[in-house]
Design an enzyme around this catalytic site. Sequence first.
Site: not given
Length: 494
Positions: A95, A150, A152, A243
């Site tokens: 995005d 994610d 990281d 989540d």
Amino acid sequence: MGLTIAYIIIGIYSTALVLIFFYSLAQLNLLVNYLGNKKINEVAPKYNLLDPKEIPLVTIQLPIYNEEYVVERLLANISKIEYPKSKLEIQVLDDSTDDSVEETAARIKALQEKGLDIQHIRRENRTGYKAGALKEGLQIAKGDFIAIFDADFLPDSDWLKKTVIYFKDEEIGVVQTRWGHINRNYSTLTKIQAFALDAHFTLEQVGRNAKGHFINFNGTAGIWRKECILDAGNWEGDTLTEDLDLSYRAQLKNWKFKYLEDVETPAELPVVISAARSQQFRWNKGGAENFRKTVWSVITAKNISFKTKFHGVMHLLNSSMFLCVFIVAMLSIPMLYIKNSYGHLGWIFEVTSFFILSTVILFICYWFTYKSIQGSSFDNFVDYIRLFFTFFSVALGFSLHNSVAVLEGHMGKRSEFVRTPKFNINNLTDSWKGNKYLAKKISPNMVIEFGLMIYFLFGMYSAIPLNDFGLFPFHFMLFLGFGFVAFKSLTAKA
């Protein structure tokens, strides 16, 4: 100060203390569950990945948004996942709105040329934020199971082999792994974040999962059964913690969650306090939003036990404890003067023992989680004592910021999903300076936090003329905590 006002202050103060005490008792119960779980040798059905007929098709989703500093590391790491190429699909749900898009596209093309089934999926807008991206990717996902990381996170190459096998049990909807921290010792800020997350990923996740209570998928480093996502109503973007929302909806429909404490998935902790602030705000506001959205469904559910309901409600109220702590902190100085102005109310102040007892309980609980990862030597215990009180002080310093988040969540105030900036910090020599995603402006909260530091300095001073030092250690930690948060925010240094 009038007697009526004094009684009102005492009532609010005491209520907040009792709620904190109940929270600590819930944590103590989770510790008992956690320690009991260590003695259980589980035998569960598992996929045999040596049999080609049993190897399930998996889609890995990588939701990213303006991740210039870590996307190369992410893709390089994911490309090393050991799994049959014919059974693995990777979706980069991008995005991004900055120059990183072209770099990401080039890296994906290079991986495609090496034979990897990896797609670069772009949307015209960020509707639903991360939840919207996951939902859109799910519509075209080939896999029966959906792993999510994610930007990281750096899963080991055998991560899928350690997790997907548990889905042989058709009742399991999610397998979640424990977060690790590649930059745990980078600074005081990263150490206390790791400390808090370790407590969640050991004490809370194991303690709940061991007794069949509700746990949450942590947004990353876990894998879903696609059927479970769809059966629970799919991803929804009406809270900041999609989540937690989907986790509760799935478990209310009788899906089981499997938590793997022994499978660690390393990730990078925020190294700048502005980044930690945005992450804390999102988590705490999202928790309150989910309490508002889900608590009644938990309370009225006919398919779960009273104890599971209790832990579910306490879980959804986790972030609200910051509001209770902030109330206790703010009223502690008026309480000091009430105690010394109305002698006949002295018996009421025995209620402060609840806070001391709560602290002792949390000290014990967190020690067991700390030693499970760091070891139980005497030196580690000394380090733990130092870290616990540092963590406690800084958590107090975050209480204003997090209380605002909680109040907004409970009141239903909507806000944008603000991502946590990533830095590509792998060791102590790496620098975060020059990161273009960092927030530059000073928020009003930072100024108020500086004022609160002075307020609790006054609380410490008040102990001298009143000759009452009972709250002095508490005010000292508040002074240090708000001072740490204020100065680190104003100087933008971790």
